[in-house]
Scaffold this motif. Structure first.
Motif, PDB file in Angstrom:
ATOM      1  N   ARG A 292       0.848  -1.212   0.000  1.00 14.49           N
ATOM      2  CA  ARG A 292       0.000   0.000   0.000  1.00 14.49           C
ATOM      3  C   ARG A 292       0.876   1.253   0.000  1.00 14.49           C
ATOM      4  O   ARG A 292       0.568   2.240  -0.661  1.00 14.49           O
ATOM      5  CB  ARG A 292      -0.947  -0.016   1.210  1.00 14.49           C
ATOM      6  CG  ARG A 292      -2.043  -1.062   1.099  1.00 14.49           C
ATOM      7  CD  ARG A 292      -3.143  -0.860   2.125  1.00 14.49           C
ATOM      8  NE  ARG A 292      -2.682  -1.067   3.485  1.00 14.49           N
ATOM      9  CZ  ARG A 292      -2.590  -2.269   4.082  1.00 14.49           C
ATOM     10  NH1 ARG A 292      -2.945  -3.359   3.442  1.00 14.49           N
ATOM     11  NH2 ARG A 292      -2.154  -2.382   5.325  1.00 14.49           N
TER      12      ARG A 292
ATOM     13  N   ASN B 188       2.173   1.701  -3.485  1.00 13.65           N
ATOM     14  CA  ASN B 188       1.096   2.256  -4.321  1.00 13.65           C
ATOM     15  C   ASN B 188       0.984   3.768  -4.158  1.00 13.65           C
ATOM     16  O   ASN B 188       0.830   4.504  -5.129  1.00 13.65           O
ATOM     17  CB  ASN B 188      -0.260   1.639  -3.957  1.00 13.65           C
ATOM     18  CG  ASN B 188      -0.346   0.183  -4.352  1.00 13.65           C
ATOM     19  OD1 ASN B 188       0.537  -0.337  -5.020  1.00 13.65           O
ATOM     20  ND2 ASN B 188      -1.403  -0.477  -3.921  1.00 13.65           N
ATOM     21  N   GLU B 189       1.034   4.205  -2.878  1.00 16.41           N
ATOM     22  CA  GLU B 189       0.936   5.655  -2.597  1.00 16.41           C
ATOM     23  C   GLU B 189       2.045   6.423  -3.295  1.00 16.41           C
ATOM     24  O   GLU B 189       1.820   7.460  -3.903  1.00 16.41           O
ATOM     25  CB  GLU B 189       1.121   5.894  -1.086  1.00 16.41           C
ATOM     26  CG  GLU B 189      -0.120   5.875  -0.262  1.00 16.41           C
ATOM     27  CD  GLU B 189       0.270   5.927   1.226  1.00 16.41           C
ATOM     28  OE1 GLU B 189       1.211   6.656   1.592  1.00 16.41           O
ATOM     29  OE2 GLU B 189      -0.378   5.198   1.997  1.00 16.41           O
ATOM     30  N   GLN B 190       3.273   5.894  -3.187  1.00 16.84           N
ATOM     31  CA  GLN B 190       4.418   6.603  -3.773  1.00 16.84           C
ATOM     32  C   GLN B 190       4.362   6.572  -5.309  1.00 16.84           C
ATOM     33  O   GLN B 190       4.729   7.549  -5.968  1.00 16.84           O
ATOM     34  CB  GLN B 190       5.746   6.013  -3.264  1.00 16.84           C
ATOM     35  CG  GLN B 190       5.915   6.083  -1.772  1.00 16.84           C
ATOM     36  CD  GLN B 190       5.650   7.481  -1.199  1.00 16.84           C
ATOM     37  OE1 GLN B 190       5.799   8.501  -1.864  1.00 16.84           O
ATOM     38  NE2 GLN B 190       5.221   7.530   0.053  1.00 16.84           N
TER      39      GLN B 190
ATOM     40  N   LYS C 234       1.646   6.502  -7.085  1.00 11.75           N
ATOM     41  CA  LYS C 234       0.612   7.470  -7.455  1.00 11.75           C
ATOM     42  C   LYS C 234       1.164   8.895  -7.361  1.00 11.75           C
ATOM     43  O   LYS C 234       0.944   9.733  -8.236  1.00 11.75           O
ATOM     44  CB  LYS C 234      -0.592   7.297  -6.529  1.00 11.75           C
ATOM     45  CG  LYS C 234      -1.822   8.027  -6.972  1.00 11.75           C
ATOM     46  CD  LYS C 234      -2.990   7.649  -6.089  1.00 11.75           C
ATOM     47  CE  LYS C 234      -4.195   8.510  -6.427  1.00 11.75           C
ATOM     48  NZ  LYS C 234      -5.274   8.294  -5.469  1.00 11.75           N
ATOM     49  N   ARG C 235       1.909   9.118  -6.288  1.00  7.89           N
ATOM     50  CA  ARG C 235       2.470  10.449  -6.032  1.00  7.89           C
ATOM     51  C   ARG C 235       3.393  10.915  -7.172  1.00  7.89           C
ATOM     52  O   ARG C 235       3.425  12.091  -7.509  1.00  7.89           O
ATOM     53  CB  ARG C 235       3.253  10.355  -4.716  1.00  7.89           C
ATOM     54  CG  ARG C 235       3.780  11.635  -4.185  1.00  7.89           C
ATOM     55  CD  ARG C 235       4.335  11.361  -2.792  1.00  7.89           C
ATOM     56  NE  ARG C 235       5.176  12.423  -2.334  1.00  7.89           N
ATOM     57  CZ  ARG C 235       5.865  12.403  -1.216  1.00  7.89           C
ATOM     58  NH1 ARG C 235       5.827  11.365  -0.428  1.00  7.89           N
ATOM     59  NH2 ARG C 235       6.610  13.417  -0.871  1.00  7.89           N
TER      60      ARG C 235
ATOM     61  N   GLY D 233       3.133   9.950 -10.273  1.00  7.02           N
ATOM     62  CA  GLY D 233       2.430   9.904 -11.568  1.00  7.02           C
ATOM     63  C   GLY D 233       2.661   8.623 -12.343  1.00  7.02           C
ATOM     64  O   GLY D 233       2.605   8.614 -13.579  1.00  7.02           O
TER      65      GLY D 233
ATOM     66  N   PRO E 178       0.887   5.346 -11.575  1.00  3.87           N
ATOM     67  CA  PRO E 178       0.019   4.527 -10.720  1.00  3.87           C
ATOM     68  C   PRO E 178       0.221   3.023 -10.898  1.00  3.87           C
ATOM     69  O   PRO E 178       0.586   2.566 -11.976  1.00  3.87           O
ATOM     70  CB  PRO E 178      -1.398   4.923 -11.150  1.00  3.87           C
ATOM     71  CG  PRO E 178      -1.270   6.018 -12.121  1.00  3.87           C
ATOM     72  CD  PRO E 178       0.161   6.196 -12.509  1.00  3.87           C
ATOM     73  N   ARG E 179      -0.041   2.308  -9.819  1.00  2.00           N
ATOM     74  CA  ARG E 179       0.212   0.859  -9.802  1.00  2.00           C
ATOM     75  C   ARG E 179      -0.445   0.132 -10.971  1.00  2.00           C
ATOM     76  O   ARG E 179       0.139  -0.797 -11.537  1.00  2.00           O
ATOM     77  CB  ARG E 179      -0.265   0.258  -8.477  1.00  2.00           C
ATOM     78  CG  ARG E 179      -0.171  -1.264  -8.498  1.00  2.00           C
ATOM     79  CD  ARG E 179      -0.255  -1.869  -7.166  1.00  2.00           C
ATOM     80  NE  ARG E 179      -0.263  -3.330  -7.291  1.00  2.00           N
ATOM     81  CZ  ARG E 179       0.192  -4.145  -6.365  1.00  2.00           C
ATOM     82  NH1 ARG E 179       0.684  -3.656  -5.265  1.00  2.00           N
ATOM     83  NH2 ARG E 179       0.136  -5.447  -6.537  1.00  2.00           N
ATOM     84  N   GLU E 180      -1.679   0.545 -11.324  1.00  4.40           N
ATOM     85  CA  GLU E 180      -2.376  -0.198 -12.381  1.00  4.40           C
ATOM     86  C   GLU E 180      -1.698  -0.052 -13.746  1.00  4.40           C
ATOM     87  O   GLU E 180      -2.007  -0.785 -14.677  1.00  4.40           O
ATOM     88  CB  GLU E 180      -3.852   0.198 -12.463  1.00  4.40           C
ATOM     89  CG  GLU E 180      -4.132   1.664 -12.715  1.00  4.40           C
ATOM     90  CD  GLU E 180      -4.204   2.508 -11.427  1.00  4.40           C
ATOM     91  OE1 GLU E 180      -3.706   2.043 -10.371  1.00  4.40           O
ATOM     92  OE2 GLU E 180      -4.748   3.621 -11.479  1.00  4.40           O
ATOM     93  N   THR E 181      -0.754   0.885 -13.858  1.00  2.90           N
ATOM     94  CA  THR E 181      -0.059   1.063 -15.149  1.00  2.90           C
ATOM     95  C   THR E 181       1.210   0.218 -15.226  1.00  2.90           C
ATOM     96  O   THR E 181       1.826   0.135 -16.288  1.00  2.90           O
ATOM     97  CB  THR E 181       0.327   2.540 -15.378  1.00  2.90           C
ATOM     98  OG1 THR E 181       1.312   2.930 -14.404  1.00  2.90           O
ATOM     99  CG2 THR E 181      -0.878   3.449 -15.291  1.00  2.90           C
TER     100      THR E 181
END
Ligand code: SF4
Length: 223
Positions: free
Chosen positions: A97, A100-102, A104-105, A107, A109-112
């Motif tokens: 988790r 994931n946060e980092q 996202k931060r 730019g 994101p995990r899903e990419t």
């Protein structure tokens, strides 16, 4: 290099089977699937009941990689923890988790991206996988990486880096640097800390974020 020559060259370094998308087949060594997800699924099906090392004795399930198979970057940790063992997905516990946060931060994101581990079964008590366990499982990771064929493999922590590069790693000295992937020198290996280490050593968080930003630039072709 043609397909036959590629298969021959890979067999020299111990990769006896390659997976490619499309309709090309050579002898019994190349299998053909319409897309990477299906190739990855076939690979997973081939070892979901694996008993090659002692880690199979205490696992709930084999934890395969997860994410975007077309990602130019693959993150590799050392092995699943308890939450991953329960859910059957890599990096879904506290460290995951945080990662994931980092991501996202910055730019990315995990899903990419695509995330996996060197060892696919949880070591008891979340200890590090030992040398024998890593050697038993590494062929699966190499096949997984050959299917995804990323631009950069990002090792999260020294254990993953030692498995991928096959040499002793001092992560505090070697983090933030690129190395050639021994099984395909056109793929680069980038080293940084494991997110679980950062959660225990928050004073290293700045370096970790700095590494992730650098990784993003490398993936974009800016470095
Ligand atoms: S860790 Fe890897 S080699 Fe060991 S039992 Fe699990 S899948 Fe097989």
């Amino acid at each position: 290099m043609g397909v036959k020559e590629t298969v021959k060259a890979l067999s020299v370094i111990g990769i006896g089977e390659i997976y490619i998308t499309g309709k090309v087949k050579v002898g019994g060594n190349v299998k053909s699937y319409p897309n990477k997800r299906q190739v990855l699924r076939a690979l997973f099906d081939s070892y979901k009941d694996c008993t090659k090392c002692d880690l199979h004795k205490s696992r709930r399930q084999v934890v395969f990689g997860d994410g975007n198979p077309d990602s130019p970057v693959v993150f590799v940790g050392e092995a699943p923890g308890e939450e991953e063992d329960i859910q059957g997905k890599p990096f879904v516990g506290r460290a995951g988790r945080y990662l994931n946060e980092q991501l996202k931060r910055i730019g990315m994101p995990r899903e990419t991206v695509y995330i996996t581990n060197v060892n696919k079964c949880r070591p008891p008590g979340n200890r590090k996988p030992n040398y024998i366990e890593m050697q038993a499982c590494l062929p699966y990771l190499r096949k997984e990486l050959s299917i995804i064929n990323p631009k950069v493999i990002c090792c999260l922590g020294a254990t993953a880096a030692e498995g991928i590069l096959g040499k002793k790693i001092q992560i505090t000295k070697m983090r933030g640097q690129l190395f050639p992937y021994p099984y395909n020198p056109s793929v680069k290996v980038f080293l940084t800390f494991h997110p679980a280490f950062i959660l225990r050593n928050l004073n290293a968080e700045g370096e970790f974020i700095e590494d992730l930003i650098k990784l993003k630039e490398i993936v974009k072709g800016g470095l």
